[in-house]
Write an enzyme that holds these catalytic residues in place. Structure first.
Site, PDB file in Angstrom:
ATOM      1  N   GLU A 106      25.581  15.609  15.774  1.00  0.00           N
ATOM      2  CA  GLU A 106      26.365  14.390  15.994  1.00  0.00           C
ATOM      3  C   GLU A 106      25.425  13.214  16.218  1.00  0.00           C
ATOM      4  O   GLU A 106      24.381  13.344  16.859  1.00  0.00           O
ATOM      5  CB  GLU A 106      27.288  14.566  17.204  1.00  0.00           C
ATOM      6  CG  GLU A 106      28.235  13.411  17.453  1.00  0.00           C
ATOM      7  CD  GLU A 106      29.272  13.736  18.516  1.00  0.00           C
ATOM      8  OE1 GLU A 106      29.803  14.870  18.491  1.00  0.00           O
ATOM      9  OE2 GLU A 106      29.541  12.886  19.375  1.00  0.00           O
ATOM     10  N   ASP A 108      25.840   9.216  17.505  1.00  0.00           N
ATOM     11  CA  ASP A 108      26.842   8.393  18.183  1.00  0.00           C
ATOM     12  C   ASP A 108      26.414   6.958  18.416  1.00  0.00           C
ATOM     13  O   ASP A 108      25.325   6.705  18.944  1.00  0.00           O
ATOM     14  CB  ASP A 108      27.169   8.961  19.578  1.00  0.00           C
ATOM     15  CG  ASP A 108      27.812  10.321  19.529  1.00  0.00           C
ATOM     16  OD1 ASP A 108      28.424  10.658  18.507  1.00  0.00           O
ATOM     17  OD2 ASP A 108      27.704  11.050  20.537  1.00  0.00           O
ATOM     18  N   GLU A 110      28.393   4.241  20.788  1.00  0.00           N
ATOM     19  CA  GLU A 110      29.531   4.010  21.675  1.00  0.00           C
ATOM     20  C   GLU A 110      29.357   2.644  22.323  1.00  0.00           C
ATOM     21  O   GLU A 110      28.325   2.382  22.957  1.00  0.00           O
ATOM     22  CB  GLU A 110      29.629   5.100  22.739  1.00  0.00           C
ATOM     23  CG  GLU A 110      30.012   6.455  22.174  1.00  0.00           C
ATOM     24  CD  GLU A 110      30.081   7.532  23.238  1.00  0.00           C
ATOM     25  OE1 GLU A 110      31.130   8.176  23.360  1.00  0.00           O
ATOM     26  OE2 GLU A 110      29.075   7.727  23.943  1.00  0.00           O
TER      27      GLU A 110
END
Length: 290
Positions: A106, A108, A110
């Site tokens: 993953e 990311d 954010e």
């Protein structure tokens, strides 16, 4: 998260896929053809005459969407205008996920909202072969709710680079030669969500979401995915002729390196590599030089 069964969006965008090698295919595509709504159809709306989408967060729900295909290596970017005003407790995310459990990969982005007048924080994280907990946080040096900015993930056999506009804010090198996991085998779906996370997002959960300011709105446009679609030609991911594998993209340029140092010196507010309370001994990738 539950799926709704409402009518899909009438929104169109361009999915650009590199034509730099014969194993990479590309075609103009629509949102309906290449993306799916994963969460709350009623909270994603077209705007700007169908040239952008609006994500809505209120007391009832947040929302999210994802690419229908997975991708292995390449560059993914989108332009985002984040929640304006008092955005504390909200999180807008743009990430890639292999949709596997214990061994998931993953990447990311954010975006952690804040009280009015305080800077937005961008948290990045990387999971490789199921191991995450590699958070870094950077305060943005501009107001990301005033206009659209481009957020990109470059992923090749040499490194992963997170960009804000043309400025690299995170680099994770391929150190497999030193027995450090690197995501290179699992294709990933491109996701984006807008949701409430006031138990941790703003000042560790001290600042709660103010629902009187709802609905909270974020805007997305100009999706660009240039990479190896899966399913697709099996040879694509290993093809050295793909543009993102070229010499110019195997390390930061001199200008990018200067910008990267500037970000780390002036805007980084958290780095797991230096968090001795969590890691009395720095993780191996930190010692190897991420």
């Amino acid at each position: 998260m539950t799926l709704n069964n409402a009518v899909p969006l009438l929104f169109f965008c361009i999915l650009a896929v590199s034509l730099s090698s014969s194993s990479v295919q590309g075609r103009p595509a629509s949102f309906l053809d290449d993306f799916r709504i994963t969460w709350s159809y009623s909270h994603i709306k077209q705007s700007d005459g169908g040239r952008a989408i609006q994500l809505i967060l209120d007391r009832n729900s947040g929302c999210g969407f994802a690419s229908k295909s997975k991708y292995l290596f390449g560059r993914v970017s989108m332009k985002i205008k984040l929640v304006a005003g008092d955005s504390a407790g909200t999180v807008a995310a743009f990430y890639m996920n292999s949709d596997t459990n214990t061994v998931r990969d993953e990447l990311d982005f954010e975006f952690l909202g804040n009280r009015t007048g305080q800077p937005y924080t961008v948290q990045t994280n990387i999971y490789a072969h199921g191991k995450g907990d590699r958070e870094q946080r950077v305060n943005l040096w501009f107001d990301p709710a005033a206009d659209f900015h481009t957020y990109s993930i470059m992923w090749n056999h040499h490194h992963i680079v997170f960009y804000v506009d043309e400025v690299p804010i995170r680099v994770y090198k391929n150190n497999e030669a030193k027995n450090i996991p690197y995501p290179k085998l699992q294709p990933m779906v491109v996701y984006s969500t807008l949701w409430e996370a006031d138990d941790w997002a703003t000042r560790g959960g001290l600042e709660k979401i103010d629902w009187s300011k709802a609905p909270f709105l974020a805007y997305y446009k100009d999706f660009d995915i240039e990479g190896c679609a899966v399913p697709g030609p099996a040879s694509c991911a290993s093809n050295p002729r793909n543009w993102w594998e070229g010499t110019a993209y195997q390390a930061l340029t001199a200008m990018e390196a200067r910008r990267y140092r500037w970000v780390r010196l002036n805007h980084m507010i958290y780095d797991y590599c230096t968090d001795k309370s969590r890691y009395p001994v720095p993780p191996p990738e930190c010692i190897a030089g991420i």
